[in-house]
Design a protein around this motif. Structure first.
Motif, short mmCIF file in Angstrom:
data_model
loop_
_atom_site.label_atom_id
_atom_site.label_comp_id
_atom_site.label_asym_id
_atom_site.label_seq_id
_atom_site.Cartn_x
_atom_site.Cartn_y
_atom_site.Cartn_z
N UNK A 212 46.50 39.40 46.16
CA UNK A 212 45.13 39.47 45.67
C UNK A 212 45.17 39.94 44.24
N UNK A 213 44.06 39.75 43.54
CA UNK A 213 44.02 40.13 42.12
C UNK A 213 42.57 40.28 41.69
N UNK A 214 42.41 40.92 40.53
CA UNK A 214 41.08 40.99 39.94
C UNK A 214 41.21 40.93 38.43
N UNK A 314 39.98 38.22 43.93
CA UNK A 314 40.39 37.23 44.92
C UNK A 314 41.28 37.86 45.98
N UNK A 315 41.06 37.43 47.21
CA UNK A 315 41.83 37.89 48.36
C UNK A 315 42.67 36.71 48.85
N UNK A 379 34.57 42.86 45.20
CA UNK A 379 35.35 43.00 46.43
C UNK A 379 34.46 42.67 47.64
N UNK A 380 33.24 43.19 47.63
CA UNK A 380 32.31 42.91 48.73
C UNK A 380 32.05 41.41 48.85
N UNK A 400 42.15 44.89 48.66
CA UNK A 400 42.40 44.37 47.31
C UNK A 400 41.41 45.03 46.34
N UNK A 401 41.96 45.55 45.24
CA UNK A 401 41.12 46.22 44.24
C UNK A 401 40.98 47.72 44.46
#
Ligand code: AMP
Ligand code: GLY
Length: 410
Positions: A212-214, A314-315, A379-380, A400-401
């Motif tokens: 995952x990433x942000x 993103x997950x 995230x939500x 994630x995050x």
């Protein structure tokens, strides 16, 4: 592969592609190791721009072959792709250009490697020199682990990629990724991201390509980003040009934010997965125009890319078993329901079975991407999408995050 509007009917081909991109592109079964066939396809279809996605064809010189045949390419030459293809090459370049990075030794046999390990002491990092599908790096907390990693590399586990190794000083800090576009002379900062490499929640368990990433990476403040451009990206692009191997494409810098400032961990010669999914979810400029400008050596004429101030997160939905042997063939339902929540679902390892149903076909299968005014909100939004999927053969991390979510809660 992208055929930009500027060059013709605006048709997009993807090779090999998957059922996700098939909504936007015509899939073609091209063998990227067959350069003549790839050139033949581009000629036959008047392709105006080829975007080479992964590292293997870059390191294999596909960009050189295409350019030699007069096809515009986004992506570095074989010589320039060594920035990803050889860790030792990059470390030597950093040393020549004074780029901040971990101290290192290049070694070609077990005896020299063990001697270097003794000089560095644990913790220490051991890396196969070449492309090892993300599996060639060991961050060793003890001398025993480090010696084991050295023996593994020189026992031939990584083939040619392990003919040489790099022993590195262990750096402490938070990691972030930074991306810049360059045509070999001009540079435009692109965006930042942070990913989660470990398979398990709380960043535990084996390393993966990214769960995952942000984006953006808030730890990479504008000041730090400026330092990265000045002390890492610009000297790299300059040195590559001066040495006769100009780098054209996207430079993906893996950074360690140490107490002494940002230091380079490694370069990739391409956009990252899943970092790209979150950066492009924020991009407001025309990506095709930027990539064409890189390919055409006219990046200097372009405005810097514009991004939404929102966060994208993103997950990754991975197949059970990943990062070991993933289960293939599991049914994936609910993609439309996930997108109806406002999330965006990118495909990675997906396929259609004989009946046309969407099934898992690889380790990392889907990327469910949400946007919001904070990391917590993004995230939500991403997990609302995840929860609308019905895919029992897939799993994801639920955190994630977490670093940023914890900071936002302070
Ligand atoms: P790389 O493939 O070189 O990016 O390495 C994979 C991961 O290993 C990085 O994302 C870091 O978490 C870790 N790593 C690599 N080099 C170092 C280093 N010199 N010090 C600490 N951690 C490192
Ligand atoms: N997520 C890291 C990579 O694309 O290599």
């Amino acid at each position: 592969m992208l055929q930009a509007d500027a060059f013709g009917p605006g048709k997009l081909y993807a090779a090999p592609g998957n059922p996700g991109i098939a909504r936007h592109a015509e899939l073609v079964a091209l063998d990227a190791t067959d350069h003549a066939a790839t050139i033949g396809f581009c000629d036959a279809h008047s392709v105006g721009l080829v975007v080479i996605g992964p590292e293997a064809p870059l390191v294999d010189g596909l960009a050189d072959s295409l350019r030699g045949a007069g096809v515009a390419v986004f992506g570095p030459s074989k010589a320039a792709a060594q920035l990803e293809g050889s860790k030792g090459f990059t470390k030597d370049l950093c040393e020549r250009a004074g780029i901040p990075t971990a101290g290192y030794a290049r070694v070609r046999n077990e005896t020299d490697a063990l001697a270097a390990l003794r000089r560095f002491g644990a913790p220490v990092v051991v890396k196969a020199d070449g492309l090892a599908a993300g599996k060639g790096v060991t961050v060793a907390m003890t001398m025993g682990e480090a010696e084991e990693a050295v023996r593994e590399i020189f026992s031939g586990r990584f083939g040619e990629a392990g003919a040489e190794a790099v022993i590195e000083e262990f750096m402490e800090g938070e990691e972030a990724s930074f991306f810049a576009l360059t045509d070999g002379a001009s540079i435009l900062a692109f965006a930042s991201a942070q990913d989660h490499k470990r398979v398990g929640e709380g960043d535990t368990g084996p390393n993966t390509g990214g769960m995952g990433a942000y984006s953006p990476a808030r730890v990479l403040t504008p000041t730090l980003e400026g330092e990265v451009m000045t002390h890492i990206i610009a000297p790299t692009v300059r040195a590559m040009a001066e040495e006769g191997t100009p780098y054209s494409g996207v430079l993906f810098a893996g950074l360690m934010l140490t107490a002494q400032g940002p230091k380079l961990i490694e370069y990739n010669a391409r956009f990252g997965d899943p970092e790209t999914q979150v950066m492009l979810a924020r991009l407001e400029s025309d990506l095709g125009e930027l990539l064409l400008a890189c390919a055409g050596n006219r990046l200097a004429t372009m405005e810097p890319p514009r991004f939404s101030a929102q966060t994208a997160l993103t997950v990754v939905m991975a197949a059970n078993g990943y990062p070991g042997t993933p289960d293939k063939g599991g049914l994936i339902e609910g993609v439309d329901a996930a997108e109806a929540t406002g999330a965006q679902v990118f495909h990675a390892g997906t396929a259609r079975d004989a009946s046309g149903a969407l099934v898992a076909n690889g380790g990392r299968v889907l990327n469910v991407t949400g946007r919001g005014d904070s990391v917590t909100a993004a995230q939500g939004a991403a997990y609302a999408g995840v929860d609308a999927l019905a895919a029992p053969s897939l799993f994801c991390r639920r955190d994630i995050g977490w670093r940023e979510v914890a900071r936002e809660a302070e």
